[in-house]
Design a protein around this motif. Structure first.
Motif, PDB file in Angstrom:
ATOM      1  N   ALA A  10       0.833  -1.210   0.000  1.00 60.69           N
ATOM      2  CA  ALA A  10       0.000   0.000   0.000  1.00 60.69           C
ATOM      3  C   ALA A  10       0.867   1.260   0.000  1.00 60.69           C
ATOM      4  O   ALA A  10       0.563   2.241  -0.694  1.00 60.69           O
ATOM      5  N   LEU A  11       1.954   1.243   0.752  1.00 62.55           N
ATOM      6  CA  LEU A  11       2.863   2.387   0.786  1.00 62.55           C
ATOM      7  C   LEU A  11       3.564   2.568  -0.561  1.00 62.55           C
ATOM      8  O   LEU A  11       3.719   3.692  -1.047  1.00 62.55           O
ATOM      9  N   LEU A  12       3.973   1.471  -1.184  1.00 62.41           N
ATOM     10  CA  LEU A  12       4.619   1.567  -2.493  1.00 62.41           C
ATOM     11  C   LEU A  12       3.641   2.072  -3.550  1.00 62.41           C
ATOM     12  O   LEU A  12       3.998   2.902  -4.391  1.00 62.41           O
ATOM     13  N   ASP A  13       2.396   1.592  -3.497  1.00 63.13           N
ATOM     14  CA  ASP A  13       1.398   2.081  -4.439  1.00 63.13           C
ATOM     15  C   ASP A  13       1.116   3.564  -4.220  1.00 63.13           C
ATOM     16  O   ASP A  13       0.933   4.328  -5.176  1.00 63.13           O
ATOM     17  N   ALA A  14       1.114   3.977  -2.968  1.00 61.99           N
ATOM     18  CA  ALA A  14       0.942   5.400  -2.658  1.00 61.99           C
ATOM     19  C   ALA A  14       2.126   6.200  -3.191  1.00 61.99           C
ATOM     20  O   ALA A  14       1.960   7.287  -3.758  1.00 61.99           O
ATOM     21  N   ALA A  15       3.330   5.665  -3.043  1.00 61.23           N
ATOM     22  CA  ALA A  15       4.529   6.340  -3.547  1.00 61.23           C
ATOM     23  C   ALA A  15       4.478   6.485  -5.064  1.00 61.23           C
ATOM     24  O   ALA A  15       4.865   7.534  -5.610  1.00 61.23           O
ATOM     25  N   ILE A  16       3.978   5.475  -5.748  1.00 63.89           N
ATOM     26  CA  ILE A  16       3.825   5.545  -7.206  1.00 63.89           C
ATOM     27  C   ILE A  16       2.887   6.684  -7.588  1.00 63.89           C
ATOM     28  O   ILE A  16       3.170   7.467  -8.499  1.00 63.89           O
ATOM     29  N   GLU A  17       1.771   6.789  -6.869  1.00 59.11           N
ATOM     30  CA  GLU A  17       0.805   7.858  -7.163  1.00 59.11           C
ATOM     31  C   GLU A  17       1.417   9.234  -6.912  1.00 59.11           C
ATOM     32  O   GLU A  17       1.244  10.153  -7.718  1.00 59.11           O
ATOM     33  N   LEU A  96      -0.753   0.062 -20.024  1.00 54.27           N
ATOM     34  CA  LEU A  96      -0.394   1.459 -19.790  1.00 54.27           C
ATOM     35  C   LEU A  96      -1.638   2.270 -19.434  1.00 54.27           C
ATOM     36  O   LEU A  96      -1.627   3.060 -18.501  1.00 54.27           O
ATOM     37  N   ARG A  97      -2.694   2.053 -20.171  1.00 50.46           N
ATOM     38  CA  ARG A  97      -3.916   2.835 -19.938  1.00 50.46           C
ATOM     39  C   ARG A  97      -4.516   2.554 -18.561  1.00 50.46           C
ATOM     40  O   ARG A  97      -5.070   3.447 -17.940  1.00 50.46           O
ATOM     41  N   THR A  98      -4.393   1.313 -18.102  1.00 50.39           N
ATOM     42  CA  THR A  98      -4.979   0.975 -16.800  1.00 50.39           C
ATOM     43  C   THR A  98      -4.013   1.212 -15.641  1.00 50.39           C
ATOM     44  O   THR A  98      -4.433   1.198 -14.493  1.00 50.39           O
ATOM     45  N   ASN A  99      -2.727   1.414 -15.951  1.00 50.83           N
ATOM     46  CA  ASN A  99      -1.715   1.663 -14.920  1.00 50.83           C
ATOM     47  C   ASN A  99      -0.873   2.879 -15.288  1.00 50.83           C
ATOM     48  O   ASN A  99       0.355   2.866 -15.181  1.00 50.83           O
ATOM     49  N   ARG A 100      -1.539   3.935 -15.705  1.00 51.76           N
ATOM     50  CA  ARG A 100      -0.865   5.150 -16.178  1.00 51.76           C
ATOM     51  C   ARG A 100       0.146   5.675 -15.151  1.00 51.76           C
ATOM     52  O   ARG A 100       1.242   6.087 -15.497  1.00 51.76           O
ATOM     53  N   SER A 101      -0.228   5.645 -13.887  1.00 48.33           N
ATOM     54  CA  SER A 101       0.660   6.150 -12.836  1.00 48.33           C
ATOM     55  C   SER A 101       1.988   5.406 -12.797  1.00 48.33           C
ATOM     56  O   SER A 101       3.037   6.002 -12.529  1.00 48.33           O
ATOM     57  N   CYS A 102       1.963   4.102 -13.060  1.00 50.96           N
ATOM     58  CA  CYS A 102       3.207   3.325 -13.048  1.00 50.96           C
ATOM     59  C   CYS A 102       4.165   3.813 -14.123  1.00 50.96           C
ATOM     60  O   CYS A 102       5.371   3.942 -13.885  1.00 50.96           O
TER      61      CYS A 102
END
Length: 196
Positions: A10-17, A96-102
């Protein structure tokens, strides 16, 4: 200190955002805590320092962008043609379209690595291994194109994805699907049947 694997994700996903939205300057442990909705100081229990967090973010983006194994196995039932490569590249664009933030986070990591030698070394090693894996996948699967062709396709797709993410207006006369359909046969030319 004992750590919760789900909280780390969750922290890594938050960092990506945060990285995708604010850029590398906005990526702080406090900003990650806020984005994840956890008490201030939580991220510092999971990451030794900012550089450690950046390296882990890099790995997490790849986890999120990997194709679903079952879906990939289904796709790979098709005949090994350029059309299959077009399908695979289309699926890459869909991820890419579904994980644009990555993808945006990875762009930021690339830029940050020009200022942080230790991150550059890690990122170069990581992306180099990823490219080698793509070449090996193509070879092992019997897909059209040689190793150099796969590298050129990688470079062309990366350019297409960067433009699509950052300045999509310049591609408006063409659809992404049309560009991929044009790109693949031009890059992965079939070997000549004439062996004289």
């Amino acid at each position: 200190m004992r750590q919760n694997p789900q909280r780390r994700i969750a922290l890594l996903d938050a960092a990506i955002e945060v990285l995708a939205r604010e850029g590398s300057r906005g990526l702080t442990l406090r900003a990650v805590d806020k984005e994840a909705g956890v008490p201030t100081g939580t991220a510092s229990n999971y990451f030794a320092h900012r550089g450690d967090m950046l390296t882990q973010v890099m790995r997490r983006t790849r986890e999120r962008l990997m194709p679903d194994e079952t879906a990939l196995a289904e796709t790979m039932k098709a005949e090994r043609t350029q059309e299959l490569v077009v399908t695979l590249m289309g699926q890459l664009v869909e991820r890419l379209r579904t994980n644009r933030s990555c993808h945006l986070a990875m762009l930021e990591l690339r830029l940050e690595s020009t200022r942080r030698p230790e991150l550059n070394e890690e990122l170069s090693r990581f992306l180099g291994a990823e490219l080698e894996n793509n070449i090996a996948f193509n070879r092992d699967a019997g897909l059209p194109g040689d190793d150099a062709g796969i590298v050129v396709l990688y470079l062309a797709m990366w350019g297409l994805l960067v433009d699509h993410l950052t300045v999509p207006g310049i591609l408006e006369p063409w659809s992404i699907d049309q560009l991929i359909e044009e790109m693949v046969p031009r890059i992965l030319t079939a070997p000549s049947a004439d062996t004289d």
